[in-house]
Write a protein that holds these residues in place. Structure first.
Motif, mmCIF file in Angstrom:
data_model
loop_
_atom_site.group_PDB
_atom_site.id
_atom_site.type_symbol
_atom_site.label_atom_id
_atom_site.label_comp_id
_atom_site.label_asym_id
_atom_site.label_seq_id
_atom_site.Cartn_x
_atom_site.Cartn_y
_atom_site.Cartn_z
ATOM 1 N N HIS A 63 55.947 55.404 3.308
ATOM 2 C CA HIS A 63 55.958 54.173 3.821
ATOM 3 C C HIS A 63 57.329 53.790 4.154
ATOM 4 N N PHE A 64 58.140 54.108 3.157
ATOM 5 C CA PHE A 64 59.631 53.565 3.309
ATOM 6 C C PHE A 64 60.243 54.292 4.793
ATOM 7 N N TYR A 65 60.084 55.532 4.783
ATOM 8 C CA TYR A 65 60.477 56.417 5.708
ATOM 9 C C TYR A 65 59.981 56.003 7.160
ATOM 10 N N ASN A 66 58.584 55.770 6.972
ATOM 11 C CA ASN A 66 58.108 55.042 8.374
ATOM 12 C C ASN A 66 58.443 53.845 8.656
ATOM 13 N N THR A 67 58.697 52.854 7.838
ATOM 14 C CA THR A 67 59.325 51.578 8.355
ATOM 15 C C THR A 67 60.625 51.796 8.773
ATOM 16 N N ILE A 68 61.381 52.636 8.039
ATOM 17 C CA ILE A 68 62.820 52.631 8.755
ATOM 18 C C ILE A 68 62.774 52.988 10.339
ATOM 19 N N MET A 69 61.867 54.160 10.484
ATOM 20 C CA MET A 69 61.779 54.660 11.871
ATOM 21 C C MET A 69 61.244 53.668 12.725
ATOM 22 N N LYS A 70 60.347 52.763 12.298
ATOM 23 C CA LYS A 70 59.661 51.683 13.219
ATOM 24 C C LYS A 70 60.646 50.895 13.609
ATOM 25 N N ILE A 71 61.357 50.415 12.462
ATOM 26 C CA ILE A 71 62.492 49.157 12.803
ATOM 27 C C ILE A 71 63.388 49.676 13.740
ATOM 28 N N LEU A 72 63.829 50.975 13.687
ATOM 29 C CA LEU A 72 64.880 51.716 14.339
ATOM 30 C C LEU A 72 64.394 51.770 15.940
ATOM 31 N N PHE A 73 63.115 52.101 15.892
ATOM 32 C CA PHE A 73 62.575 52.302 17.433
ATOM 33 C C PHE A 73 62.674 50.928 18.208
ATOM 34 N N ILE A 74 62.087 50.101 17.637
ATOM 35 C CA ILE A 74 62.043 48.956 18.022
ATOM 36 C C ILE A 74 63.306 48.151 18.443
ATOM 37 N N SER A 75 64.159 48.052 17.432
ATOM 38 C CA SER A 75 65.389 47.548 17.619
ATOM 39 C C SER A 75 66.354 48.082 18.644
ATOM 40 N N SER A 76 66.398 49.531 18.827
ATOM 41 C CA SER A 76 67.022 50.436 19.567
ATOM 42 C C SER A 76 66.510 50.086 21.048
ATOM 43 N N SER A 77 65.206 50.079 21.116
ATOM 44 C CA SER A 77 64.826 49.784 22.524
ATOM 45 C C SER A 77 65.114 48.288 22.904
ATOM 46 N N SER A 78 65.085 47.380 22.062
ATOM 47 C CA SER A 78 65.608 45.889 22.495
ATOM 48 C C SER A 78 66.959 45.963 22.815
ATOM 49 N N TYR A 79 67.791 46.603 22.192
ATOM 50 C CA TYR A 79 69.506 46.750 22.329
ATOM 51 C C TYR A 79 69.514 47.438 23.732
ATOM 52 N N ILE A 80 68.739 48.423 23.965
ATOM 53 C CA ILE A 80 69.060 49.215 25.181
ATOM 54 C C ILE A 80 68.631 48.314 26.338
ATOM 55 N N ILE A 81 67.467 47.818 26.422
ATOM 56 C CA ILE A 81 67.121 46.678 27.306
ATOM 57 C C ILE A 81 68.015 45.542 27.572
ATOM 58 N N PHE A 82 68.568 44.898 26.465
ATOM 59 C CA PHE A 82 69.745 44.092 26.608
ATOM 60 C C PHE A 82 70.968 44.430 27.233
ATOM 61 N N LEU A 83 71.302 45.944 26.900
ATOM 62 C CA LEU A 83 72.358 46.415 27.722
ATOM 63 C C LEU A 83 72.342 46.560 29.131
ATOM 64 N N MET A 84 71.032 46.864 29.522
ATOM 65 C CA MET A 84 70.417 47.115 30.948
ATOM 66 C C MET A 84 70.481 45.781 31.595
ATOM 67 N N ARG A 85 70.037 44.745 31.045
ATOM 68 C CA ARG A 85 69.735 43.601 31.726
ATOM 69 C C ARG A 85 70.857 42.579 31.837
ATOM 70 N N LYS A 86 71.835 42.795 30.838
ATOM 71 C CA LYS A 86 72.947 41.868 30.705
ATOM 72 C C LYS A 86 74.347 42.455 30.734
ATOM 73 N N LYS A 87 74.858 43.361 29.765
ATOM 74 C CA LYS A 87 75.994 43.740 30.050
ATOM 75 C C LYS A 87 76.465 44.806 31.216
ATOM 76 N N TYR A 88 75.535 45.690 31.512
ATOM 77 C CA TYR A 88 75.688 46.627 32.495
ATOM 78 C C TYR A 88 74.815 46.433 33.584
ATOM 79 N N LYS A 89 74.446 45.246 33.860
ATOM 80 C CA LYS A 89 73.538 44.915 34.742
ATOM 81 C C LYS A 89 74.077 45.212 36.106
ATOM 82 N N ALA A 90 75.246 45.149 36.693
ATOM 83 C CA ALA A 90 75.768 45.458 37.712
ATOM 84 C C ALA A 90 75.744 46.920 38.236
ATOM 85 N N THR A 91 75.432 47.863 37.239
ATOM 86 C CA THR A 91 75.375 49.157 37.424
ATOM 87 C C THR A 91 73.902 49.859 37.200
#
Length: 218
Positions: A63-91
């Protein structure tokens, strides 16, 4: 049950995320990356991991392993979308990222309503995430076909995603022969479809890499 195929698949999945973030951070652009695919992945993880609110991550090592993976996938996807929509939007290649994802969302929803294990909200939401993940890479592959040439690091990112799914198929085969009553046909069918979508990409990927050339799609 965790086995070597499952762990290797998870590691490739994590590697794909770090490769994508490395591409963004080092090149300072998101050229060749589909925002629509990244948004679909966030929907997939958000729907699949609703149990984060109800599961004790410290009840077992798994359960601990799965929880770490789940949080990683959700947070990383959110961060990637943030970079694409905000920081590197012009590219961002908005003119090429035109795949109509409403068809994928609609098809996944219909499949979840018709084919699920139990008629409950959480089971249908989970089934929806499985069906949607099987086709979430399509906008990315569609974008690459439109642009033709693929950056090396972007091709490695997609190759890791495809490899992760292929290893999960081996994981399912292993569990089928080692675990009594292991029958998860929804994951099997959706995962096989997802892996098959990478077949054409892998053909050109290995052809070009063995020749030391930059990947080009027809």
């Amino acid at each position: 049950m965790v086995n070597a195929f499952r762990i290797a698949g998870d590691l490739l999945h994590v590697a794909s995320i770090f490769i994508l973030l490395l591409k963004m951070k080092t090149s300072k652009n998101v050229v060749g990356i589909s925002l629509r695919t990244q948004e679909l992945y966030l929907i997939v993880f958000g729907c699949r991991y609703l149990d984060l609110f109800f599961t004790n991550p410290f009840s077992s090592g798994l359960h601990f392993y799965n929880t770490i993976m789940k949080i990683l996938f959700i947070s990383s996807s959110s961060y990637i979308i943030f970079l694409m929509r905000k920081k590197y939007k012009a590219t961002y290649s908005v003119a090429h990222d035109t795949f109509r994802i409403q068809f994928l969302l609609g098809a996944a929803f219909v499949c979840a309503i018709l084919f699920h294990y139990k008629l409950t909200f959480f089971e249908i939401t989970w089934a929806f995430s499985i069906y949607l993940e099987s086709v979430a890479i399509m906008p990315q592959l569609f974008l690459l076909q439109k642009t033709g040439e693929v950056e090396n690091i972007t091709s490695h990112y997609i190759a890791c995603l495809g490899g992760y799914r292929a290893l999960y198929i081996l994981n399912w085969i292993y569990r089928y022969f080692t675990e009594p009553y292991y029958r998860h046909w929804i994951e099997w069918i959706a995962g096989t479809i997802q892996t098959a979508l990478y077949a054409d990409f892998f053909w050109y990927y290995f052809q070009n890499k063995t020749k030391g050339k930059k990947l080009k799609l027809p």
